[in-house]
Scaffold this active site. Structure first.
Site, PDB file in Angstrom:
ATOM      1  N   GLY A  94     -85.493 -18.755  37.576  1.00 21.38           N
ATOM      2  CA  GLY A  94     -86.566 -18.598  38.553  1.00 21.38           C
ATOM      3  C   GLY A  94     -86.845 -19.863  39.344  1.00 21.38           C
ATOM      4  N   GLN A 218     -98.262 -19.692  33.411  1.00 19.08           N
ATOM      5  CA  GLN A 218     -98.411 -20.212  34.768  1.00 19.08           C
ATOM      6  C   GLN A 218     -99.908 -20.277  35.085  1.00 19.08           C
ATOM      7  OE1 GLN A 218     -96.240 -21.560  36.809  1.00 19.08           O
ATOM      8  NE2 GLN A 218     -94.268 -21.010  35.884  1.00 19.08           N
ATOM      9  N   GLY A 245     -94.577 -24.593  35.655  1.00 17.31           N
ATOM     10  CA  GLY A 245     -95.273 -24.862  36.912  1.00 17.31           C
ATOM     11  C   GLY A 245     -95.962 -26.203  36.958  1.00 17.31           C
ATOM     12  N   ASP A 295     -88.174 -31.028  28.490  1.00 19.21           N
ATOM     13  CA  ASP A 295     -86.887 -31.288  29.136  1.00 19.21           C
ATOM     14  C   ASP A 295     -87.169 -31.927  30.482  1.00 19.21           C
ATOM     15  OD1 ASP A 295     -87.688 -28.558  30.445  1.00 19.21           O
ATOM     16  OD2 ASP A 295     -86.081 -29.376  31.680  1.00 19.21           O
ATOM     17  N   CYS A 333     -83.089 -52.063  22.272  1.00 18.03           N
ATOM     18  CA  CYS A 333     -82.391 -50.777  22.113  1.00 18.03           C
ATOM     19  C   CYS A 333     -81.097 -50.990  21.332  1.00 18.03           C
ATOM     20  CB  CYS A 333     -82.095 -50.175  23.486  1.00 18.03           C
ATOM     21  SG  CYS A 333     -81.200 -48.610  23.428  1.00 18.03           S
ATOM     22  N   HIS A 364     -77.542 -44.845  28.026  1.00 14.43           N
ATOM     23  CA  HIS A 364     -78.699 -45.634  27.593  1.00 14.43           C
ATOM     24  C   HIS A 364     -80.010 -44.871  27.810  1.00 14.43           C
ATOM     25  CE1 HIS A 364     -81.831 -48.517  27.090  1.00 14.43           C
ATOM     26  NE2 HIS A 364     -82.272 -48.154  28.289  1.00 14.43           N
TER      27      HIS A 364
END
Ligand code: ZN
Length: 398
Positions: A94, A218, A245, A295, A333, A364
């Site tokens: 979508g 939403q 959204g 994500d 790191c 990285h």
């Protein structure tokens, strides 16, 4: 079994849990790298495994257009196609239909659009999105939603919310009727006496497992619409819920406010996923607020533009000041890039436009994002309250 979500400990609103999916277990809170075209750009799968990536996101819109979901189904599903044996979550398509395609026409039935690749005509409905995601064989599919743009006024957000709720019900109905058609679910079906390697089908780790479908909240930037969306979705009883959204151009404070308004309305025993966020400090903050999954393309996309996220803040590796800097990108790191290469070398690769530049920068940044989540998990484990070991199994009602 679709998914199991076992909460080990909580600290305030944050939870440390294990999400068991057909292709393996995911420790949460988790950051999921985005593998748009069946690849996390510039990073081969064995290095994703070395980074300890447990779950990837695939983009339904892109894979539907190229190479096509039926092609991927014939090749055994997305896991087999891209040689990735761990879990995959697919979005509904979508967001890309609304943001990338031309000449789209939205009706209650679905969305007609033209491909951004060749201009060909296509139609996505909730049912079609489910068919595509089932053909890809994702562990977690997402309900087909209309991502409300920003800014959107109240009547626009209201209309979009109603459409998304109707589509959520249709997504759920169609997914429930067809989820056993996932390529790996069919391979592992009891009627298949022998799996491909000749072993008994009963020894197939995918035996008896099925994909899951998450609903998406939403409601634009209106807390009361978010509330209504969440309550009506929870009535539909999904095994997990996403907040969609967000991160569509609104100020960061508003993103946080919408997440804070929505999280308490979602069932505590089920995974909660905020889509498309964010900077490292944001994902850490949201995880502490009780978000389990996130994500974002930011770490991978920024890497290709020379922007590195470090414990000392953002570092633009293109800057002249790094031309003779023999320090690693981030001294704190321990990733395979920081253990081996200097800022001067990474800057040179970028200046020379060498493909290795994208590989090392992305490695990285992903390592930094994954480490950010690992720290939250460790904090919750060390300082939180242990939970009674009970499995919040979330079977979907038929
Ligand atoms: Zn590093």
């Amino acid at each position: 079994m679709s998914l199991q979500f076992q909460i080990h400990s909580t600290a305030g609103s944050a939870r440390r849990a294990t999400l068991a999916l057909p292709h393996g277990a995911v420790e949460t809170p988790v950051f999921m790298p985005v593998g748009t075209q069946a690849t996390v750009k510039a990073i081969p799968q064995h290095l994703l495994e070395e980074l300890d990536v447990r779950i990837l996101l695939g983009n339904t819109y892109h894979l539907y257009l190229r190479p096509g979901h039926e092609t991927i189904r014939r090749l055994g599903g997305l896991h087999r196609f891209m040689s990735w044996g761990r879990p995959i979550l697919t979005d509904s398509g979508g967001f890309q239909v609304f943001s990338l395609s031309d000449l789209r026409k939205v009706t209650d039935d679905g969305v007609a659009f033209r491909s951004h690749i060749d201009g060909s005509s296509h139609f996505f409905s909730p049912e079609h999105s489910m068919d595509v995601q089932i053909a890809l064989g994702s562990d977690i599919a997402m309900a087909f939603d209309e991502c409300t743009e920003y800014p959107a006024d109240r009547s626009r957000a209201r209309a979009s919310l109603d459409r998304t709720l109707a589509w959520a019900q249709r997504s759920r109905d169609h997914f429930e009727a067809h989820k056993h058609g996932a390529p790996w679910a069919q391979r592992a079906a009891p009627s298949v006496q022998r799996s491909e390697n000749g072993a008994d089908a009963s020894s197939d780790p995918l035996q008896g497992k099925i994909p899951s479908l998450f609903g998406i909240v939403q409601g634009g930037m209106f807390a009361d619409l978010r509330r209504e969306s969440a309550e009506r979705l929870v009535e539909m009883d999904f095994p997990g819920y996403a907040i969609g959204g967000l991160s569509v151009g609104e100020p960061r404070e508003l993103t946080r406010e919408m997440i804070a308004a929505t999280l308490p309305l979602l069932p505590a025993g089920k995974p909660r996923y905020v889509m498309g966020v964010g900077y490292p400090d944001e994902i850490a903050e949201y995880a502490r607020m009780g978000v389990d999954m996130m994500d974002c393309v930011l770490p991978t996309r920024a890497a290709r533009h020379g922007l590195l996220f470090t414990s000392e803040g953002r570092l633009n590796i293109k800057n002249r000041q790094y031309a003779e800097d023999h320090n690693p990108p981030d001294p704190a790191c321990n990733c395979l890039v920081c253990r081996r290469y200097t800022r001067a070398y990474l800057r040179h690769l970028m200046q020379a436009q060498e493909p290795l530049s994208a590989v090392l920068n992305t490695l990285h940044n992903l390592a930094f994002y994954l480490e950010t989540m690992r720290k939250v998990r460790n904090d919750v484990a060390a300082n939180g309250k242990p939970q009674q070991p009970h499995l919040a199994d979330a079977p979907m009602k038929r």
